[in-house]
Design an enzyme around this catalytic site. Structure first.
Site, PDB file in Angstrom:
ATOM      1  N   CYS A   2     -14.229  11.495 -27.698  1.00 13.59           N
ATOM      2  CA  CYS A   2     -12.880  11.360 -28.225  1.00 13.59           C
ATOM      3  C   CYS A   2     -11.983  12.336 -27.468  1.00 13.59           C
ATOM      4  CB  CYS A   2     -12.854  11.697 -29.705  1.00 13.59           C
ATOM      5  SG  CYS A   2     -14.131  10.860 -30.640  1.00 13.59           S
ATOM      6  N   ARG A  27     -10.925   8.799 -22.655  1.00 16.45           N
ATOM      7  CA  ARG A  27     -12.057   9.419 -23.354  1.00 16.45           C
ATOM      8  C   ARG A  27     -12.499   8.619 -24.577  1.00 16.45           C
ATOM      9  NH1 ARG A  27     -12.664  15.069 -21.963  1.00 16.45           N
ATOM     10  NH2 ARG A  27     -13.985  15.220 -23.786  1.00 16.45           N
ATOM     11  N   TRP A  77     -13.471   7.533 -30.220  1.00 17.99           N
ATOM     12  CA  TRP A  77     -14.594   6.693 -29.800  1.00 17.99           C
ATOM     13  C   TRP A  77     -15.584   6.798 -30.955  1.00 17.99           C
ATOM     14  CZ3 TRP A  77     -19.843   7.004 -28.894  1.00 17.99           C
ATOM     15  CH2 TRP A  77     -20.403   5.978 -28.109  1.00 17.99           C
ATOM     16  N   ASN A 103     -13.837  16.304 -32.263  1.00 19.67           N
ATOM     17  CA  ASN A 103     -14.753  15.657 -31.313  1.00 19.67           C
ATOM     18  C   ASN A 103     -16.134  16.206 -31.598  1.00 19.67           C
ATOM     19  OD1 ASN A 103     -12.621  14.547 -30.018  1.00 19.67           O
ATOM     20  ND2 ASN A 103     -12.796  15.779 -28.150  1.00 19.67           N
ATOM     21  N   GLY A 104     -17.149  15.356 -31.539  1.00 23.06           N
ATOM     22  CA  GLY A 104     -18.510  15.837 -31.768  1.00 23.06           C
ATOM     23  C   GLY A 104     -19.098  15.161 -32.996  1.00 23.06           C
ATOM     24  N   GLU A 496     -26.940   1.387  -8.835  1.00 19.61           N
ATOM     25  CA  GLU A 496     -25.529   1.734  -9.039  1.00 19.61           C
ATOM     26  C   GLU A 496     -24.644   0.483  -8.981  1.00 19.61           C
ATOM     27  OE1 GLU A 496     -24.082   4.121 -10.212  1.00 19.61           O
ATOM     28  OE2 GLU A 496     -22.038   4.135  -9.478  1.00 19.61           O
ATOM     29  N   LYS A 500     -22.312  -0.699 -12.091  1.00 23.49           N
ATOM     30  CA  LYS A 500     -20.852  -0.896 -11.972  1.00 23.49           C
ATOM     31  C   LYS A 500     -20.462  -2.263 -12.519  1.00 23.49           C
ATOM     32  CE  LYS A 500     -19.865   2.291 -11.607  1.00 23.49           C
ATOM     33  NZ  LYS A 500     -20.490   3.554 -11.416  1.00 23.49           N
ATOM     34  N   GLU A 503     -20.943  -2.559 -16.455  1.00 20.19           N
ATOM     35  CA  GLU A 503     -20.099  -1.771 -17.360  1.00 20.19           C
ATOM     36  C   GLU A 503     -18.640  -2.223 -17.383  1.00 20.19           C
ATOM     37  OE1 GLU A 503     -19.690   2.484 -16.702  1.00 20.19           O
ATOM     38  OE2 GLU A 503     -19.865   2.221 -14.554  1.00 20.19           O
ATOM     39  N   HIS A 519     -42.946  -8.741  -8.769  1.00 22.68           N
ATOM     40  CA  HIS A 519     -43.838  -8.346  -9.860  1.00 22.68           C
ATOM     41  C   HIS A 519     -43.299  -8.777 -11.216  1.00 22.68           C
ATOM     42  CE1 HIS A 519     -46.348  -6.106  -7.079  1.00 22.68           C
ATOM     43  NE2 HIS A 519     -45.222  -5.816  -6.468  1.00 22.68           N
ATOM     44  N   LYS A 618     -15.325   7.852 -21.073  1.00 25.04           N
ATOM     45  CA  LYS A 618     -15.546   8.489 -19.778  1.00 25.04           C
ATOM     46  C   LYS A 618     -16.605   9.572 -19.855  1.00 25.04           C
ATOM     47  CE  LYS A 618     -14.760   9.499 -15.483  1.00 25.04           C
ATOM     48  NZ  LYS A 618     -15.475   8.634 -14.524  1.00 25.04           N
TER      49      LYS A 618
HETATM   50  O1  M6R Z   1     -19.740  12.996 -16.435  1.00 21.61           O
HETATM   51  P1  M6R Z   1     -21.110  12.601 -16.040  1.00 21.61           P
HETATM   52  O2  M6R Z   1     -21.249  12.416 -14.561  1.00 21.61           O
HETATM   53  O3  M6R Z   1     -22.155  13.523 -16.567  1.00 21.61           O
HETATM   54  O4  M6R Z   1     -21.344  11.194 -16.702  1.00 21.61           O
HETATM   55  C1  M6R Z   1     -22.592  10.572 -16.651  1.00 21.61           C
HETATM   56  C2  M6R Z   1     -22.504   9.130 -17.064  1.00 21.61           C
HETATM   57  O5  M6R Z   1     -22.057   9.026 -18.381  1.00 21.61           O
HETATM   58  C3  M6R Z   1     -21.547   8.348 -16.158  1.00 21.61           C
HETATM   59  O6  M6R Z   1     -21.932   8.411 -14.832  1.00 21.61           O
HETATM   60  C4  M6R Z   1     -21.513   6.854 -16.590  1.00 21.61           C
HETATM   61  O7  M6R Z   1     -22.741   6.258 -16.370  1.00 21.61           O
HETATM   62  C5  M6R Z   1     -20.396   6.127 -15.860  1.00 21.61           C
HETATM   63  N1  M6R Z   1     -19.661   5.321 -16.773  1.00 21.61           N
HETATM   64  C6  M6R Z   1     -20.896   5.239 -14.787  1.00 21.61           C
HETATM   65  O8  M6R Z   1     -19.889   4.571 -14.125  1.00 21.61           O
END
Ligand code: M6R
Length: 623
Positions: A2, A27, A77, A103-104, A496, A500, A503, A519, A618
């Site tokens: 958040c 966030r 969030w 937050n938390g 990766e 991408k 998500e 496999h 984020k």
């Molecule tokens: O801030 P961080 O690099 O620790 O975040 C880690 C993951 O949460 C972050 O890379 C997440 O997987 C992204 N949304 C990927 O695009």
């Protein structure tokens, strides 16, 4: 996850808080709210489900909020309770005297709720946060009756302190009370809070993006610390009320770096910023003339690092993928045993950390809860703990024994792009730094540094193909299942690329080593399924071609990331995206870029919210 922003000073708080919320929206964005206390001591709260724009609309409606110079706002969030107006922050106690944003997670909220309910308090949300607001209100009332204010403190501060002693879990909180209309109390444990120090005013936020427009002077609160802020004065203490001298730091990033500029989305901006981000990351560190890597943040540990028996690289999501590239780099270039492990797994599996183990926490935000917990576990077990972090002053950066900043500039898009390439650049430099001190010849090191310094210009060439990638994205964006396959250094790139796509486009996609397909996953291939291969010229090129044949034979559509000028590859593919030739350890830096573009263009074609994908935030500051 958040976002919090709070203000106390002489200005009108509302516009400033809303502007701050917009900068924090990445966030979390399922609901938002604002609370202000006006000069007459009246509390005004508005909350709305959805984006900040929905809250803004609500604030336009009569009765509008009166002018006030004390207030706070929150973008949520959801963790406890669905994204409804009742669950949105700020939350109040049942007298409406105290308001709080949080937050938390308050882990013992159920027990506290029972206790407070038995005392006759009535709750109106399903959140853990309301429990904390109620507890503070309950303690405040008790202390007021007993007239218990200690000299030099406020009742609100005391009530917050007392409540935090009852709480298990994590928090970054801002609290206001209508009986103290010039006081803002903030506290943190496990969730970041930064105090921006202005002229007789303070703006507190969960990250610098909401502060930088107002001041660049900041105080980073540490865990178990709090601050009491009034116009023109502030005091920082521990939650046990021991005074702390605040350390004022300077924010590194400029306001423009947080702006979208001419781009349609932050993600696209950040993909296109990769050449400059990597140049910044390399500046002063990769010395071509001397064939030397200079890493000021770890140089004091050189001896321990060169003698280290084992490296554990850890992170989550994209950062973990970068760690996997790092795993290959460290073994290949630095010849040291390395493993890459999810931080969330590392922390709970009682990991073996023998003497000579170095743990490297990789995190763009420097706040990811799992990565932070893994780092703390590693330190507890005696490891040397390093960080590869983008956000200066973040918790991970401050808790490590040393580290290397990315200097990539702020990354706002939820999908991580420039952080990934800069993490790989830093890991390459780390491997060269160690390799050169061990077995690597000067000429090999020289060749690698030259290659590394050429990467920004090579990425610029890849970016020129954005329109070509867009055409491919348009052709396949309606397919619901994709595979991404690569070998060696390109296995993490395949992971990766798949992450991408899933998500931001909500397309099901899997990344895996190309050889693994036989496999089991090959059973998924059917007519027209898009399969993306990373097949640049290198040691495993022929093997990847064989894997392409296997997919083609089953009707898959082949999209290949290949080396510029490779005419051979066209006969195996439906579409080819070219990247310049690079040394094998550097190839991920180039081959990942078309995959970022592919995901971006697919998401746009599917009309998805690229920068704020559903269910995501984020920075994941809860476990
Ligand atoms: O801030 P961080 O690099 O620790 O975040 C880690 C993951 O949460 C972050 O890379 C997440 O997987 C992204 N949304 C990927 O695009």
């Amino acid at each position: 996850m958040c976002g919090i922003v709070a203000y106390v000073g002489r200005k009108i708080a509302q516009p400033l808080l809303i502007e701050g919320l917009k900068r924090l929206e990445y966030r979390g964005y399922d609901s938002a709210g604002i609370a202000v206390i006006d000069q007459k001591g009246a509390m005004h709260i508005r909350r709305a489900v959805g984006r900040i724009s929905v809250l803004e609309d609500a604030l336009q409606r009569v009765p509008t909020l009166p002018d006030a110079s004390l207030g706070m706002a929150h973008t949520r969030w959801a963790t406890h309770g669905a994204p409804t107006e009742a669950n949105a922050h700020p939350h109040t106690d049942d007298t409406g005297r105290i308001a709080l944003v949080h937050n938390g997670i308050i882990e013992n909220y159920a027990a506290l709720k029972k206790f407070l309910t038995n005392k006759g308090h009535a709750f109106s949300s399903q959140t853990d946060t309301e429990v904390l607001a109620m507890l503070i209100g309950d303690l405040y009332a008790d202390m007021q009756v007993k007239n218990q204010v200690l000299p030099g403190t406020s009742l609100l501060q005391q009530a917050v302190q007392a409540a935090l002693h009852e709480v298990d879990g994590t928090y970054g909180i801002a609290v206001i009370c209508k009986d103290e209309p010039d006081t803002l109390v903030v506290a943190r444990k496990g969730s970041p809070l930064i105090i921006g120090v202005g002229q007789e005013e303070y703006i507190v936020a969960s990250d610098a993006s909401a502060i930088v427009e107002h001041t660049t002077q900041v105080v980073y609160l540490n865990d178990n610390e709090m601050a009491v802020l009034k116009p023109g004065s502030f005091r920082t203490t521990t939650i046990n009320n021991i005074t702390i001298s605040p350390v004022i730091s300077q924010l590194e990033n400029k306001l423009e770096e947080y702006e979208l500029g001419d781009y349609e989305h932050y993600m696209l901006k950040e993909i296109f910023e990769q050449p400059s981000a990597i140049r910044n990351c390399l500046r002063g560190r990769a010395e071509q003339k001397e064939s030397r890597i200079v890493l000021g943040g770890i140089v004091d540990h050189t001896r321990e690092l060169v003698r280290a028996k084992r490296f554990i690289l850890t992170g989550q999501g994209t950062a973990w993928h970068a760690g996997l590239v790092g795993d290959y780099l460290m073994e290949d270039l630095a010849k040291v045993t390395t493993e890459c492990t999810y931080a969330s797994e590392f922390r709970y599996r009682n990991p073996l950390v023998e003497e000579g183990t170095v743990v490297v926490a990789i995190s763009q935000s420097g706040e990811t809860a799992d990565t932070l917990a893994a780092l703390r576990e590693a330190k507890e077990k005696g490891a040397l703990a390093l960080g590869i972090v983008n956000v200066v002053g973040s918790t991970i950066a401050r808790e490590t024994d040393g580290g290397i900043y990315l200097h990539a500039g702020p990354e706002i898009g939820v999908a991580s792009t420039k952080a990934f390439t800069c993490q790989c650049v830093v890991l390459t430099m780390l491997a060269l730094f160690l390799g050169r001190r061990k077995f690597m010849s000067q000429s090999v090191c020289h060749e690698m540094i030259d290659g590394l310094c050429a990467v920004p210009e090579q990425i610029e060439r890849v970016l020129e193909q954005s329109d070509h990638v867009k055409q491919i994205a348009r052709e396949f964006c309606d397919r619901e299942n994709w595979l991404f396959l690569g070998r060696g250094y390109h296995f993490p790139v395949a992971l990766e690329g798949a992450l991408k796509l899933k998500e931001i486009s909500y397309i099901h996609s899997e990344g895996m080593p190309a050889a693994e397909m036989k496999h089991g996953p090959i059973a998924l291939i059917n007519e027209g399924m898009p399969v993306v291969f990373i097949a640049t010229k290198g040691s495993q090129y022929d093997k990847v071609i064989s894997n392409i044949e296997e997919v083609r034979a089953r009707g898959g559509k082949i999209i290949v990331v290949a080396t510029e000028g490779d005419t051979n590859i066209h006969k195996y593919s439906d579409h080819v995206i070219e990247v310049p030739h690079a040394l094998e350890p550097l190839q991920p830096l180039l081959s990942v870029v078309p995959l970022q573009l592919l995901a971006y263009h697919c998401a746009v074609a599917r009309d998805c919210n690229v920068d704020k994908p559903r269910n995501l935030a984020k920075s994941v500051t809860v476990e």
